[in-house]
Structure formats: C-alpha cells, structure tokens
Design a protein around this motif. Structure first.
Motif, PDB file in Angstrom:
ATOM      1  N   LEU A  10      -5.634  -1.046   3.343  1.00 43.05           N
ATOM      2  CA  LEU A  10      -6.155   0.208   2.814  1.00 43.05           C
ATOM      3  C   LEU A  10      -4.987   1.041   2.318  1.00 43.05           C
ATOM      4  N   ASP A  11      -5.160   1.690   1.172  1.00 42.12           N
ATOM      5  CA  ASP A  11      -4.116   2.571   0.661  1.00 42.12           C
ATOM      6  C   ASP A  11      -4.291   3.973   1.245  1.00 42.12           C
ATOM      7  N   SER A  12      -3.496   4.906   0.801  1.00 44.92           N
ATOM      8  CA  SER A  12      -3.545   6.270   1.342  1.00 44.92           C
ATOM      9  C   SER A  12      -4.868   6.974   1.061  1.00 44.92           C
ATOM     10  N   ALA A  13      -5.612   6.497   0.060  1.00 46.18           N
ATOM     11  CA  ALA A  13      -6.924   7.054  -0.249  1.00 46.18           C
ATOM     12  C   ALA A  13      -8.035   6.295   0.484  1.00 46.18           C
ATOM     13  N   ARG A  14      -7.657   5.409   1.386  1.00 43.56           N
ATOM     14  CA  ARG A  14      -8.577   4.563   2.163  1.00 43.56           C
ATOM     15  C   ARG A  14      -9.398   3.637   1.258  1.00 43.56           C
ATOM     16  N   GLN A  15      -8.785   3.181   0.184  1.00 50.22           N
ATOM     17  CA  GLN A  15      -9.402   2.191  -0.685  1.00 50.22           C
ATOM     18  C   GLN A  15      -8.808   0.828  -0.343  1.00 50.22           C
ATOM     19  N   SER A  16      -9.657  -0.176  -0.284  1.00 57.28           N
ATOM     20  CA  SER A  16      -9.214  -1.524   0.047  1.00 57.28           C
ATOM     21  C   SER A  16      -8.557  -2.195  -1.152  1.00 57.28           C
ATOM     22  N   HIS A  17      -7.588  -3.037  -0.841  1.00 57.28           N
ATOM     23  CA  HIS A  17      -6.904  -3.863  -1.843  1.00 57.28           C
ATOM     24  C   HIS A  17      -6.671  -5.234  -1.237  1.00 57.28           C
ATOM     25  N   PRO A  18      -6.838  -6.299  -2.032  1.00 59.44           N
ATOM     26  CA  PRO A  18      -6.416  -7.599  -1.518  1.00 59.44           C
ATOM     27  C   PRO A  18      -4.888  -7.625  -1.469  1.00 59.44           C
ATOM     28  N   VAL A  19      -4.336  -8.252  -0.459  1.00 54.53           N
ATOM     29  CA  VAL A  19      -2.876  -8.377  -0.353  1.00 54.53           C
ATOM     30  C   VAL A  19      -2.361  -9.252  -1.489  1.00 54.53           C
ATOM     31  N   ALA A  20      -3.116 -10.311  -1.815  1.00 55.77           N
ATOM     32  CA  ALA A  20      -2.766 -11.194  -2.931  1.00 55.77           C
ATOM     33  C   ALA A  20      -4.018 -11.401  -3.770  1.00 55.77           C
ATOM     34  N   GLY A  21      -3.866 -11.414  -5.069  1.00 50.15           N
ATOM     35  CA  GLY A  21      -5.020 -11.623  -5.941  1.00 50.15           C
ATOM     36  C   GLY A  21      -5.598 -13.018  -5.813  1.00 50.15           C
ATOM     37  N   VAL A  22      -4.738 -13.997  -5.652  1.00 50.15           N
ATOM     38  CA  VAL A  22      -5.176 -15.379  -5.447  1.00 50.15           C
ATOM     39  C   VAL A  22      -4.688 -15.805  -4.074  1.00 50.15           C
ATOM     40  N   THR A  23      -5.588 -16.386  -3.300  1.00 56.98           N
ATOM     41  CA  THR A  23      -5.266 -16.766  -1.932  1.00 56.98           C
ATOM     42  C   THR A  23      -5.923 -18.091  -1.584  1.00 56.98           C
TER      43      THR A  23
END
Length: 77
Positions: A30-43
């Motif tokens: 989660l970023d500072s705005a509490r939005q999720s992000h994948p750590v890697a785009g392809v996994t």
C-alpha cells in the motif's frame, strides 16, 4: 494456469482495505494514500496472488497470463 502472470490493480476501484497485502505480502504493498500496488507487474503464478485477487472486496486486482493475455481473474464469462 500459466507460469507467469501480469498483475494489475485498478486504482480507481481500490479502497485500500489491505487484504491483498495481508494475503500476499511479498506481492502487494500500500502506498501513502492506502492504494494497493503489485510489487512486480509480472510475477510467478502463485496461489497467494490468486487468493489476494479473489479476496479483494471490490475486485480491484486483475490477473492475466503474461504470455497469452488470457484472463485468470476475474474469470471471463
């Protein structure tokens, strides 16, 4: 299921519940705005990543096969 997945989070849908981070902590943050992000785009295809997508309360996580683009989650049809 393929060996590699493209993982995306629709930030317009994400509500920042953090369920994905607790389900697959190495794969989402989660970023500072509490939005999720994948750590890697392809996994690598892993059950924890699929469980995070399935458990997302607003289905903001999209998974496709990296090589073919075929939808893994949400399932088509």
């Amino acid at each position: 299921m393929g060996d590699r997945w493209q993982v995306e989070v629709d930030r317009g849908v994400c509500i920042g519940s953090g369920l994905c981070v607790s389900t697959a902590p190495g794969d989402f943050r989660l970023d500072s705005a509490r939005q999720s992000h994948p750590v890697a785009g392809v996994t690598d295809a892993r059950e924890a990543v699929l469980a995070a997508a399935e458990g997302c309360p607003v289905e903001a996580i999209l998974i496709t096969e990296a090589d073919s683009g075929e939808s893994v989650f949400p399932p088509e049809g």
